[in-house]
Design a protein around this motif. Structure first.
Motif, PDB file in Angstrom:
ATOM      1  N   ALA A   1       0.821  -1.208   0.000  1.00  0.00           N
ATOM      2  CA  ALA A   1       0.000   0.000   0.000  1.00  0.00           C
ATOM      3  C   ALA A   1       0.855   1.259   0.000  1.00  0.00           C
ATOM      4  CB  ALA A   1      -0.942   0.005   1.211  1.00  0.00           C
ATOM      5  N   PHE A   2       2.060   1.166   0.509  1.00  0.00           N
ATOM      6  CA  PHE A   2       2.942   2.325   0.597  1.00  0.00           C
ATOM      7  C   PHE A   2       4.146   2.168  -0.340  1.00  0.00           C
ATOM      8  CE2 PHE A   2       0.753   1.981   4.664  1.00  0.00           C
ATOM      9  CZ  PHE A   2       0.242   3.271   4.797  1.00  0.00           C
TER      10      PHE A   2
ATOM     11  N   GLU B   1      10.728   3.830  -0.474  1.00  0.00           N
ATOM     12  CA  GLU B   1      10.270   5.077   0.127  1.00  0.00           C
ATOM     13  C   GLU B   1       8.784   4.932   0.463  1.00  0.00           C
ATOM     14  OE1 GLU B   1      10.502   8.299  -2.594  1.00  0.00           O
ATOM     15  OE2 GLU B   1       9.452   7.250  -4.213  1.00  0.00           O
ATOM     16  N   ILE B   2       8.343   5.774   1.386  1.00  0.00           N
ATOM     17  CA  ILE B   2       6.929   5.748   1.771  1.00  0.00           C
ATOM     18  C   ILE B   2       6.131   6.513   0.723  1.00  0.00           C
ATOM     19  CG2 ILE B   2       5.253   6.316   3.544  1.00  0.00           C
ATOM     20  CD1 ILE B   2       7.194   4.114   4.315  1.00  0.00           C
ATOM     21  N   TYR B   3       5.280   5.779   0.001  1.00  0.00           N
ATOM     22  CA  TYR B   3       4.495   6.342  -1.101  1.00  0.00           C
ATOM     23  C   TYR B   3       3.027   6.393  -0.670  1.00  0.00           C
ATOM     24  CZ  TYR B   3       2.605   6.778  -5.869  1.00  0.00           C
ATOM     25  OH  TYR B   3       1.946   7.180  -6.998  1.00  0.00           O
ATOM     26  N   THR B   4       2.499   7.599  -0.520  1.00  0.00           N
ATOM     27  CA  THR B   4       1.122   7.778  -0.036  1.00  0.00           C
ATOM     28  C   THR B   4       0.155   8.255  -1.111  1.00  0.00           C
ATOM     29  OG1 THR B   4       1.621  10.048   0.665  1.00  0.00           O
ATOM     30  CG2 THR B   4       1.942   8.286   2.284  1.00  0.00           C
ATOM     31  N   LYS B   5       0.631   8.402  -2.332  1.00  0.00           N
ATOM     32  CA  LYS B   5      -0.263   8.893  -3.379  1.00  0.00           C
ATOM     33  C   LYS B   5      -1.361   7.890  -3.697  1.00  0.00           C
ATOM     34  CE  LYS B   5      -0.285  10.959  -7.984  1.00  0.00           C
ATOM     35  NZ  LYS B   5       0.522  11.309  -9.189  1.00  0.00           N
TER      36      LYS B   5
ATOM     37  N   ASP C   1      -3.501  -0.902 -11.236  1.00  0.00           N
ATOM     38  CA  ASP C   1      -2.533  -0.202 -10.399  1.00  0.00           C
ATOM     39  C   ASP C   1      -2.492  -0.911  -9.059  1.00  0.00           C
ATOM     40  OD1 ASP C   1      -0.875   1.486  -9.100  1.00  0.00           O
ATOM     41  OD2 ASP C   1      -2.065   3.307  -9.390  1.00  0.00           O
ATOM     42  N   ALA C   2      -1.536  -1.832  -8.907  1.00  0.00           N
ATOM     43  CA  ALA C   2      -1.488  -2.678  -7.709  1.00  0.00           C
ATOM     44  C   ALA C   2      -1.306  -1.881  -6.422  1.00  0.00           C
ATOM     45  CB  ALA C   2      -0.399  -3.727  -7.859  1.00  0.00           C
ATOM     46  N   PRO C   3      -0.391  -0.904  -6.344  1.00  0.00           N
ATOM     47  CA  PRO C   3      -0.269  -0.140  -5.090  1.00  0.00           C
ATOM     48  C   PRO C   3      -1.535   0.605  -4.712  1.00  0.00           C
ATOM     49  CG  PRO C   3       1.691   0.138  -6.432  1.00  0.00           C
ATOM     50  CD  PRO C   3       0.690  -0.580  -7.290  1.00  0.00           C
ATOM     51  N   THR C   4      -2.216   1.202  -5.686  1.00  0.00           N
ATOM     52  CA  THR C   4      -3.463   1.910  -5.386  1.00  0.00           C
ATOM     53  C   THR C   4      -4.541   0.934  -4.944  1.00  0.00           C
ATOM     54  OG1 THR C   4      -2.903   3.610  -7.026  1.00  0.00           O
ATOM     55  CG2 THR C   4      -5.191   3.501  -6.301  1.00  0.00           C
ATOM     56  N   THR C   5      -4.581  -0.232  -5.569  1.00  0.00           N
ATOM     57  CA  THR C   5      -5.558  -1.244  -5.167  1.00  0.00           C
ATOM     58  C   THR C   5      -5.292  -1.724  -3.747  1.00  0.00           C
ATOM     59  OG1 THR C   5      -5.758  -1.972  -7.476  1.00  0.00           O
ATOM     60  CG2 THR C   5      -6.571  -3.459  -5.767  1.00  0.00           C
ATOM     61  N   ASN C   6      -4.036  -1.938  -3.401  1.00  0.00           N
ATOM     62  CA  ASN C   6      -3.695  -2.341  -2.033  1.00  0.00           C
ATOM     63  C   ASN C   6      -4.003  -1.237  -1.036  1.00  0.00           C
ATOM     64  OD1 ASN C   6      -2.050  -5.093  -1.793  1.00  0.00           O
ATOM     65  ND2 ASN C   6      -1.521  -4.175  -3.756  1.00  0.00           N
TER      66      ASN C   6
END
Length: 307
Positions: free
Chosen positions: A65-66, A83-87, A271-276
């Motif tokens: 997720a991040f 890195e911590i990705y919060t978008k 978009d796997a990160p956005t889905t998580n």
């Protein structure tokens, strides 16, 4: 002056006349043997493996997720984020209008949980205590209805909702899931109320209590722990429902959280990160609800076990 003493037979100790220990001492011996022996380590390892198997998907979701999309595609889903990705969180929140979807899910799940529990109690009171003729057949039909797959029900439900003008409304989903959940609740409560003490009911009848008074002043207080467990389960089950809300709710103003989460995935790209990140946000309210009512759920299960 001498006192006569009864000779003690080795191994003859207490309660039994045949010189064996009573059943009360057998359980402590087995428990102490389990605690000291290798059996406890086997049980501990199995419980730890089961806990890891349950927690692993949530840890994987939290990990991705991040993580940025480039980091995910380069290093894979099992690597630590660089890195911590919060978008991804903000994208999901704004893209699907998460506050509106959260409100819709809370309204639908709460309404279904309360309505299905009340309907289950009324049905079970008639079947378990009212002794309706053909009770076993009726309870069997409720069980059969609960086993039907939603794919077999979706077209008739869609057709009837269109005919009565409830299509694409939250009320249609509330009615559908109230009936579905109350089928299971009726089956469960009918079995519980079938063993309800007849002496309590006869005492209430001698005091002049009507059927309605017997239900709300005698049966309801005694079965309250079981009803609380049903409310919690119905809320969580309805919250996680996806297929019927996907068919019945087509506008953004009426959709629930699981349906909104599915809109992030396209036909050929995801978009796997956005889905998580969306799955993480969608899971938090349900976890909070469970933590709030955890003690209530435990008390209800223990009360049912004691009875």
């Amino acid at each position: 002056m001498t006192t006569a003493t009864t000779p003690q037979v080795p191994g003859a100790g207490a309660p039994g006349t045949d010189g064996t220990d009573g059943p009360s001492s057998a359980a402590p011996r087995f428990t102490s043997r389990l605690r000291r022996g290798p059996g406890r380590w086997v049980v501990l390892v199995l419980i730890t493996l089961c806990a890891l198997a349950v927690i692993a998907p949530f840890l994987l979701m939290l990990l991705n997720a991040f993580k940025s999309p480039s980091d995910y595609s380069s290093n894979g889903p099992l690597s630590l984020p660089t890195e911590i990705y919060t978008k991804g969180l903000t994208t999901y929140w704004e893209q699907v209008n998460y506050p509106q979807k959260l409100l819709n899910s809370i309204i639908i799940s709460s309404a279904v949980a309360v309505a299905a529990t009340v309907v289950s109690l009324l049905n079970a009171f008639a079947l378990g205590i009212g002794r309706v003729r053909g009770r076993l057949w009726i309870v069997g039909l409720f069980l059969l209805a609960n086993m039907l797959p939603q794919e077999a029900l979706v077209y008739p439900l869609y057709f009837f909702a269109k005919q009565v003008g409830l299509y694409n409304t939250q009320l249609s989903v509330i009615i559908i899931f109230t009936v579905i959940q109350s089928a299971f609740g009726t089956y469960l409560l009918a079995s519980v109320l079938g063993t309800f003490p007849r002496s309590v009911l006869e005492a209430a009848a001698l005091d002049g209590a009507s059927r309605w008074q017997t239900l709300w002043r005698v049966v309801f207080p005694i079965t309250r722990p079981t009803l609380t467990v049903l409310v919690i389960f119905f809320f969580i089950w309805t919250w996680n429902e996806f297929f019927i809300p996907l068919v019945m709710l087509i506008s953004n103003k009426t959709q629930t959280v699981p349906v909104a989460l599915a809109t992030l995935q396209g036909d050929r790209i995801m978009d796997a990160p956005t889905t998580n990140a969306g799955a993480l946000i969608s899971l938090i309210p349900c976890v909070i609800f469970f933590l709030i009512f955890q003690r209530t759920l435990t008390r209800g299960i223990m009360a049912g076990a004691e009875k």
